[in-house]
Enzyme design. Structure first.
Site, mmCIF file in Angstrom:
data_model
loop_
_atom_site.group_PDB
_atom_site.id
_atom_site.type_symbol
_atom_site.label_atom_id
_atom_site.label_comp_id
_atom_site.label_asym_id
_atom_site.label_seq_id
_atom_site.Cartn_x
_atom_site.Cartn_y
_atom_site.Cartn_z
ATOM 1 N N SER B 56 0.869 -1.176 0.000
ATOM 2 C CA SER B 56 0.000 0.000 0.000
ATOM 3 C C SER B 56 0.908 1.230 0.000
ATOM 4 O O SER B 56 1.863 1.304 0.794
ATOM 5 C CB SER B 56 -0.913 -0.018 1.233
ATOM 6 N N GLU B 57 0.623 2.180 -0.893
ATOM 7 C CA GLU B 57 1.562 3.282 -1.154
ATOM 8 C C GLU B 57 1.955 4.081 0.079
ATOM 9 O O GLU B 57 3.002 4.710 0.119
ATOM 10 C CB GLU B 57 0.979 4.293 -2.155
ATOM 11 N N ASN B 58 1.060 4.134 1.063
ATOM 12 C CA ASN B 58 1.365 4.958 2.234
ATOM 13 C C ASN B 58 2.311 4.275 3.212
ATOM 14 O O ASN B 58 2.519 4.792 4.305
ATOM 15 C CB ASN B 58 0.072 5.392 2.936
#
Lengths: 226, 221
Positions: B56-58
């Site tokens: 997940s990008e975060n």
């Protein structure tokens, strides 16, 4: 003796109007909400704000800074559907917007902190967001030249911090915080837990104190529900 | 289902069924980013035994399924800003490392939604006309250029009934020539040097029918 802890009233002493500021967080997670309140109190305006979004909604954090009309320009990847105050001011022409792909904004900040003035990336090549930027072909692939971001001020939220400024973060509250801490002249951190020098295992420190200038101990608890 | 069928005797796949179909083609051990929205559902149909690592990008590598309300951790969210969980073996990373994973070619697969995709694999999924007052790109461009494979999960037609598989994208591009495969309500389609090639049609569908909802030449592989 090095002791970077200050009173919150002194956290932004000397911050000038027109500063470029970095604000950590992804939505409300890892957003230094109480520091933003203190910056509103300090009064600096005409700010260029670099963050992932333009406010998580409600009357706190980035939304509050924008509501108080302190921001002249937003550089972000995703203004966000809840950033209503920003949307209103942007529509009225009161605040400028520069949209940057999320990975490019992260790398521009990292580069700023690492003394790299510019770099090439394939992201945005051949798109609206790459228009007007110099390009170069390496091994048959087109890359866009991106400039580093260096700021006057960074607002960071961390979990544990000691008086040297060594930091750890909590879960996905880490996000942009460690790289933003590297890229500003003045890095101000709010920590949930003030720990003794030596309490943090050197192997687990994410941000070494050299990147940190001032710290405020704010045990505010969990980020707001969204 | 009271909706009138577009083609007699052909039942299109629902979004959940498309997600299940994508999951069948996921290889054990891959590192995968699933776009916000419908693609996220693919994770529900990949068995844990496959040890697929979801990014997940975060800042999550090794994201688990959505937690029950009792298990929600206010500090642990995904790129869609929903509460998330970690699998055993997960890692938390900062944003520059997270996007080094995406941009540095370390994702085996990224599955995204799309407004339009062209026959040469150009993807448009971030802005309708580029003139929105405040467009939002997020991590879409980084994922599209960086992943080893970009697959799309989408319907053939927009709500207005316009074909989304097209000769040339009219919407602003997310990335040029990045899409390898498209999973839709009627077919699975590869993007090849020769344009769109269907590798699978839903039961009862013909390639002639498919051609009627694709605004570019398409043939069976």
């Amino acid at each position: 003796m090095i002791d970077k802890f200050v009173a919150i009233a002194d956290a932004f002493e000397g911050v000038a109007d027109g500063s470029t500021i970095l604000i950590g967080g992804f939505g409300a997670s890892g957003e230094p909400t109480q520091l933003i309140d203190a910056l509103v109190e300090q009064g600096a305006k005409d700010l260029t704000m670099v963050a992932n979004g333009a406010g998580a909604g409600g009357d706190f954090g980035i939304s509050r800074l924008i509501e108080h009309k302190r921001v002249r320009k937003v550089i972000c990847s995703f203004p966000g559907r809840k950033a209503l105050v920003f949307a209103e001011q942007h529509k009225a022409g009161e605040v400028e917007l520069e949209i940057v792909p999320q990975g490019t904004i992260a790398e521009r900040i990292r580069a700023g902190g690492a003394g790299i003035p510019a770099f090439y990336t394939a992201t945005s090549a051949g798109t609206l967001l790459g228009e007007g930027k110099p390009t170069e072909v390496f091994d048959g692939v087109t890359y866009v030249l991106e400039r580093a971001i260096k700021a006057d001020l960074a607002l960071i939220e961390a979990w544990n911090g000691d008086r040297w400024g060594n930091l750890t973060y909590r879960s996905t509250g880490r996000n942009f915080n460690p790289i933003m801490a590297m890229a500003a002249e003045l890095t101000v951190v709010q920590v949930q837990h003030k720990v003794e020098l030596g309490d943090l295992d050197p192997e687990t420190i994410i941000t070494p104190g050299v990147f940190v200038n001032r710290m405020v101990h704010i045990p505010h608890g969990n980020p707001p529900k969204f | 289902m009271t909706d009138k069928l577009l083609f007699e005797n052909v039942k299109p796949r629902s979004r959940v069924e498309i997600a299940k179909r994508v999951a069948q083609d996921v290889t054990a051990g891959w590192c995968i980013n699933l776009g916000i929205g419908i693609p996220t559902m693919i994770a529900d149909y990949v068995p844990a035994s496959a040890e697929v690592i979801f990014h997940s990008e975060n800042g999550i590598l090794g994201m688990g399924t959505a937690p029950s309300e009792a298990d929600q951790d206010p500090w642990l969210i995904n790129a869609g800003k929903q509460y998330a969980s970690l699998v055993t073996g997960a890692a938390i990373i900062h944003h520059a490392d997270s996007f080094a994973i995406a941009r540095g070619g370390h994702l085996d697969l990224c599955v995204l939604g799309a407004y339009q995709v062209s026959q040469n694999g150009d993807l448009a999924n971030w802005a309708i006309d580029g003139g929105e007052s405040a467009p939002a790109v997020g991590g879409a461009m980084d994922l599209a250029v960086g992943a080893k494979r970009v697959w799309l999960l989408m319907t053939h037609l927009s709500k207005a009934g316009v074909a989304k598989l097209t000769e040339n994208c009219s919407y602003p591009l997310t990335a040029a020539g990045c899409v390898k495969r498209i999973y839709t309500d009627y077919a699975v389609i590869d993007v090849t040097e020769n344009g769109f090639e269907a590798i699978e049609l839903v039961d009862g569908m013909t390639i002639e029918q498919l051609q009627r909802i694709v605004d570019a030449p398409i043939r069976m592989a």
